[in-house]
Write a protein that holds these residues in place. Structure first.
Motif, PDB file in Angstrom:
ATOM      1  N   MET A   1       3.899 -11.378  -6.224  1.00 60.73           N
ATOM      2  CA  MET A   1       3.825 -10.022  -5.564  1.00 60.73           C
ATOM      3  C   MET A   1       4.704  -9.972  -4.111  1.00 60.73           C
ATOM      4  SD  MET A   1       0.418  -8.372  -6.264  1.00 60.73           S
ATOM      5  CE  MET A   1       0.641  -6.317  -6.143  1.00 60.73           C
ATOM      6  N   GLN A   4       5.502  -5.909   0.143  1.00 58.35           N
ATOM      7  CA  GLN A   4       5.328  -4.512   0.132  1.00 58.35           C
ATOM      8  C   GLN A   4       4.285  -4.499  -0.798  1.00 58.35           C
ATOM      9  OE1 GLN A   4       6.670  -1.931   1.799  1.00 58.35           O
ATOM     10  NE2 GLN A   4       5.135  -0.969   0.879  1.00 58.35           N
ATOM     11  N   LEU A   5       4.280  -4.933  -1.844  1.00 56.31           N
ATOM     12  CA  LEU A   5       3.387  -4.877  -2.857  1.00 56.31           C
ATOM     13  C   LEU A   5       1.897  -5.276  -2.436  1.00 56.31           C
ATOM     14  CD1 LEU A   5       4.961  -6.034  -6.346  1.00 56.31           C
ATOM     15  CD2 LEU A   5       4.998  -3.607  -5.083  1.00 56.31           C
ATOM     16  N   LEU A   6       1.942  -6.502  -1.761  1.00 49.83           N
ATOM     17  CA  LEU A   6       0.818  -7.091  -1.166  1.00 49.83           C
ATOM     18  C   LEU A   6       0.190  -6.176  -0.162  1.00 49.83           C
ATOM     19  CD1 LEU A   6       1.839 -10.802  -0.724  1.00 49.83           C
ATOM     20  CD2 LEU A   6       0.025  -9.919  -2.422  1.00 49.83           C
ATOM     21  N   THR A   8       0.374  -2.979  -0.190  1.00 56.19           N
ATOM     22  CA  THR A   8      -0.034  -1.677  -0.709  1.00 56.19           C
ATOM     23  C   THR A   8      -1.465  -2.114  -1.366  1.00 56.19           C
ATOM     24  OG1 THR A   8       2.191  -1.073  -1.234  1.00 56.19           O
ATOM     25  CG2 THR A   8       0.489  -0.248  -2.416  1.00 56.19           C
ATOM     26  N   ALA A   9      -1.534  -3.217  -2.027  1.00 53.66           N
ATOM     27  CA  ALA A   9      -2.824  -3.724  -2.495  1.00 53.66           C
ATOM     28  C   ALA A   9      -3.920  -3.842  -1.433  1.00 53.66           C
ATOM     29  CB  ALA A   9      -2.761  -5.024  -3.253  1.00 53.66           C
ATOM     30  N   THR A  12      -4.843  -0.364  -0.167  1.00 49.29           N
ATOM     31  CA  THR A  12      -5.671   0.240  -1.202  1.00 49.29           C
ATOM     32  C   THR A  12      -7.142  -0.054  -1.054  1.00 49.29           C
ATOM     33  OG1 THR A  12      -3.734   0.427  -2.792  1.00 49.29           O
ATOM     34  CG2 THR A  12      -5.773   0.706  -3.802  1.00 49.29           C
ATOM     35  N   ALA A  99      -5.711  -7.125 -11.947  1.00 51.00           N
ATOM     36  CA  ALA A  99      -4.747  -6.771 -11.205  1.00 51.00           C
ATOM     37  C   ALA A  99      -4.106  -8.093 -10.657  1.00 51.00           C
ATOM     38  CB  ALA A  99      -5.014  -5.658 -10.296  1.00 51.00           C
ATOM     39  N   PRO A 100      -2.686  -7.982 -10.357  1.00 50.41           N
ATOM     40  CA  PRO A 100      -2.189  -9.170  -9.675  1.00 50.41           C
ATOM     41  C   PRO A 100      -2.468  -9.186  -8.078  1.00 50.41           C
ATOM     42  CG  PRO A 100      -0.666  -7.477 -10.037  1.00 50.41           C
ATOM     43  CD  PRO A 100      -1.710  -7.087 -10.526  1.00 50.41           C
ATOM     44  N   VAL A 101      -3.669  -9.062  -7.806  1.00 45.97           N
ATOM     45  CA  VAL A 101      -4.045  -8.815  -6.458  1.00 45.97           C
ATOM     46  C   VAL A 101      -4.607 -10.311  -5.961  1.00 45.97           C
ATOM     47  CG1 VAL A 101      -5.230  -7.892  -4.353  1.00 45.97           C
ATOM     48  CG2 VAL A 101      -4.991  -6.605  -6.604  1.00 45.97           C
TER      49      VAL A 101
ATOM     50  N   GLY B 104      -2.732   1.267  -7.047  1.00 54.98           N
ATOM     51  CA  GLY B 104      -2.613   0.751  -5.775  1.00 54.98           C
ATOM     52  C   GLY B 104      -2.520  -0.800  -5.968  1.00 54.98           C
ATOM     53  N   TYR B 106      -1.584  -2.414  -8.237  1.00 51.09           N
ATOM     54  CA  TYR B 106      -0.618  -3.307  -8.715  1.00 51.09           C
ATOM     55  C   TYR B 106       0.641  -2.937  -7.741  1.00 51.09           C
ATOM     56  CZ  TYR B 106      -3.082  -4.102 -12.903  1.00 51.09           C
ATOM     57  OH  TYR B 106      -3.728  -4.495 -14.081  1.00 51.09           O
ATOM     58  N   GLY B 107       0.068  -2.537  -6.520  1.00 49.84           N
ATOM     59  CA  GLY B 107       1.190  -2.355  -5.491  1.00 49.84           C
ATOM     60  C   GLY B 107       2.204  -1.120  -5.717  1.00 49.84           C
ATOM     61  N   ILE B 108       1.385  -0.146  -6.595  1.00 49.53           N
ATOM     62  CA  ILE B 108       2.462   1.227  -6.802  1.00 49.53           C
ATOM     63  C   ILE B 108       1.964   2.099  -5.379  1.00 49.53           C
ATOM     64  CG2 ILE B 108       2.554   3.133  -7.980  1.00 49.53           C
ATOM     65  CD1 ILE B 108       1.955   1.319 -10.220  1.00 49.53           C
TER      66      ILE B 108
END
Lengths: 257, 310
Positions: A1, A4-6, A8-9, A12, A99-101, B104, B106-108
């Motif tokens: 990831m 930006q994706l990290l 967001t995770a 969240t 999930a890929p977290v 979220g 999944y980075g969305i």
């Protein structure tokens, strides 16, 4: 990831955590406000007026930083231990595991959720304390960094407790039998200089003593402990607890069979 | 053709010493609708648990669309959506929040997550319930919520573990139609189910796992061709006191008006009906005792059970 994706995770998880404790504010934000108001009235006003000065300050003024820290400690710990255990218990930890977290993002999300509640309660108690005493911040940076880092330490502690917990009893044992005694004996209500030499030495084994005194130094400018030692202790705790938490997550302790 | 899921020599021994998987190997091609069947405790959930990162493997390799689950875990997980057997969402959260939060992870970003959540919740008939706490949903709605949640990051492969357990027939059929639709658009689907009719109706390829080993891995068509015997239940017009002689067939009277007949594949039914006619028996209706896959499944698992463990 990518970053930006990290982000967001992480965001969240943090938003979910903040939404959780604000949704149940009657259980999370209101009780410490009531309890600490009672402390201020009983220990500060009624009994404190007979005690006189401590460390060169009125008793109410002296205990106010300790009470703020006490609420930060119990709430940051309590938030993570109950939230992460609930996540395990209801099995929605699986939403994160599939999930890929990365594990460090999971840890950071829950820890910052605990910090958010610790700081929110700390702010509420600080505002309440202003009804009873005047607080002049002696050193803003030390005050803010101490309260933040302390919240991180106890959020990590709550996370580890939640990983090992198998029942609701398991998440109340540590706060009841370890955290509360250490907090009460950690210089919240008194200066350790009042204790005999032996007990002063024993008190110095209590990590909470360093955090309370560092915060008190930030507000009042007085401390039983050297501030450099206090910060070193806090940072060592953060390092050790973070490494241990990540080890538990990586091995899947309590969350993967 | 791209391999969607590759499992190689996968082993799992639990802490109590129970060997759940004894080195299974399996491949699922992209676009397939694949059934993984087996009796309770055979190793299905352990296999899917390892693929979903919910169970730690003991040894072996798993890759999803070429991404190794150990060395390229984030990319591997991005390709996968999971609908577990048990409800595993926060019952106190709202339906919409559950789906958007999963996006979220999944980075969305939230705005895009909201758009996708709206699409899938509408598709699965849950949009009206978006602001309802998940605990207020019916069992069927909860299952559909888990499907919407698993699809929100638009995975290339979807794993469904008993997706229609406890779901009424009408809803089951509508879920089948939805799954067929997303499969036809390219999503690879792996399904476990106890409703063998479901597997027979939906899946093109099948693996049967028993006692931690794959005992069959073939296409549904070639597996069904292996079925040599079928049992039919015949409802008769009037009571029969004595079992009729049906040469070459194996009849059994289970009730005064119910006859069960085992028919070998090469025998056909014409001769059976001719003999029934000759005996003066009138057949009102006829049905299979079990569905074809069920008969095969039972015979394969029984056969494996009777073999000496290695």
């Amino acid at each position: 990831m990518n970053n930006q994706l990290l982000w967001t995770a992480f965001w969240t998880i943090l938003v979910k955590e903040v939404r959780r404790f604000t949704r149940i504010w009657v259980q999370t934000l209101l009780p410490p406000a009531i309890t600490m108001t009672l402390y201020f009235i009983i220990f500060g006003n009624l009994i404190g007026s007979r005690i006189g000065e401590m460390g060169g300050f009125g008793y109410m003024e002296y205990i106010a930083p300790g009470l703020i820290m006490m609420s930060v400690i119990t709430n940051s710990y309590g938030n993570v231990v109950s939230s992460f255990f609930g996540t395990k218990f209801q099995r929605h930890v699986e939403e994160l595991l599939v999930a890929p977290v990365p594990n460090w993002v999971i840890l950071a999300g829950f820890v910052f959720g605990g910090v958010a509640r610790g700081l929110a309660v700390g702010l509420i108690v600080t505002l309440l304390s202003l009804f009873f005493t005047k607080l002049h911040v002696h050193h803003l940076l030390i005050t803010i960094s101490t309260v933040f880092l302390t919240a991180v330490v106890f959020s990590l502690g709550g996370f580890i407790n939640a990983i090992y917990a198998n029942s609701f009893d398991d998440i109340s044992i540590v706060p009841t039998f370890i955290l509360t005694p250490l907090t009460y004996l950690g210089g919240v209500f008194y200066s350790i200089s009042l204790l005999p030499g032996f007990w002063q030495g024993v008190s110095q084994l209590n990590p909470i003593l360093y955090m309370v005194n560092s915060f008190r130094y930030g507000i009042l400018g007085v401390s039983d402990i050297h501030i450099g030692i206090a910060f070193t202790m806090i940072l060592i705790f953060i390092g050790l607890l973070t490494a241990f938490s990540l080890h538990l997550l990586n091995t899947g302790k309590g969350i993967r069979s | 053709m791209t391999v969607a899921l590759a499992i190689d020599q996968l082993r799992k021994t639990y802490g109590n010493g129970f060997e759940a998987l004894k080195g299974i190997s399996l491949e699922v091609q992209e676009g397939d609708f694949f059934a993984l069947l087996g009796p309770n405790g055979a190793g299905k959930s352990t296999t899917l648990g390892i693929v979903s990162s919910l169970v730690n493997k003991s040894s072996g390799r798993v890759s999803i669309f070429g991404h190794d689950l150990e060395t390229d875990i984030a990319r591997a997980k991005m390709q996968l959506g999971v609908v577990p057997q048990e409800f595993n969402f926060n019952n106190f959260e709202k339906v919409l929040d559950i789906v958007v939060t999963q996006a979220g992870y999944y980075g969305i970003p939230r705005r895009q997550g909201l758009e996708r959540a709206e699409f899938y919740l509408k598709k699965l008939g849950l949009w009206d319930k978006r602001n309802v706490s998940a605990r207020m949903l019916s069992g069927g709605m909860k299952r559909r919520l888990m499907i919407a949640r698993a699809l929100v990051h638009e995975p290339r492969m979807l794993i469904l573990d008993e997706p229609t357990a406890g779901v009424d027939i009408e809803l089951r059929r509508s879920m089948w139609s939805f799954l067929r639709e997303i499969n036809s658009k390219g999503t690879t689907i792996i399904l476990t189910t106890h409703y063998l009719e479901e597997a027979e109706s939906l899946c093109r390829n099948i693996a049967i796992i028993d006692r931690g080993e794959i005992i069959q891995n073939t296409s549904m068509r070639s597996l069904l061709q292996k079925l040599n015997t079928e049992t039919f239940i015949l409802d008769l017009q009037s009571d029969v006191e004595q079992l009729p002689a049906l040469n070459g067939y194996r009849p059994r009277l289970t009730a005064p008006r119910t006859l069960e007949v085992e028919v070998d594949k090469e025998q056909g039914l014409n001769n059976l009906f001719a003999q029934l006619e000759a005996s003066g028996l009138k057949v009102v209706s006829m049905r299979n005792k079990a569905n074809r896959l069920e008969e095969l499944f039972v015979s394969l698992v029984d056969k494996n059970l009777n073999q000496e463990p290695a």
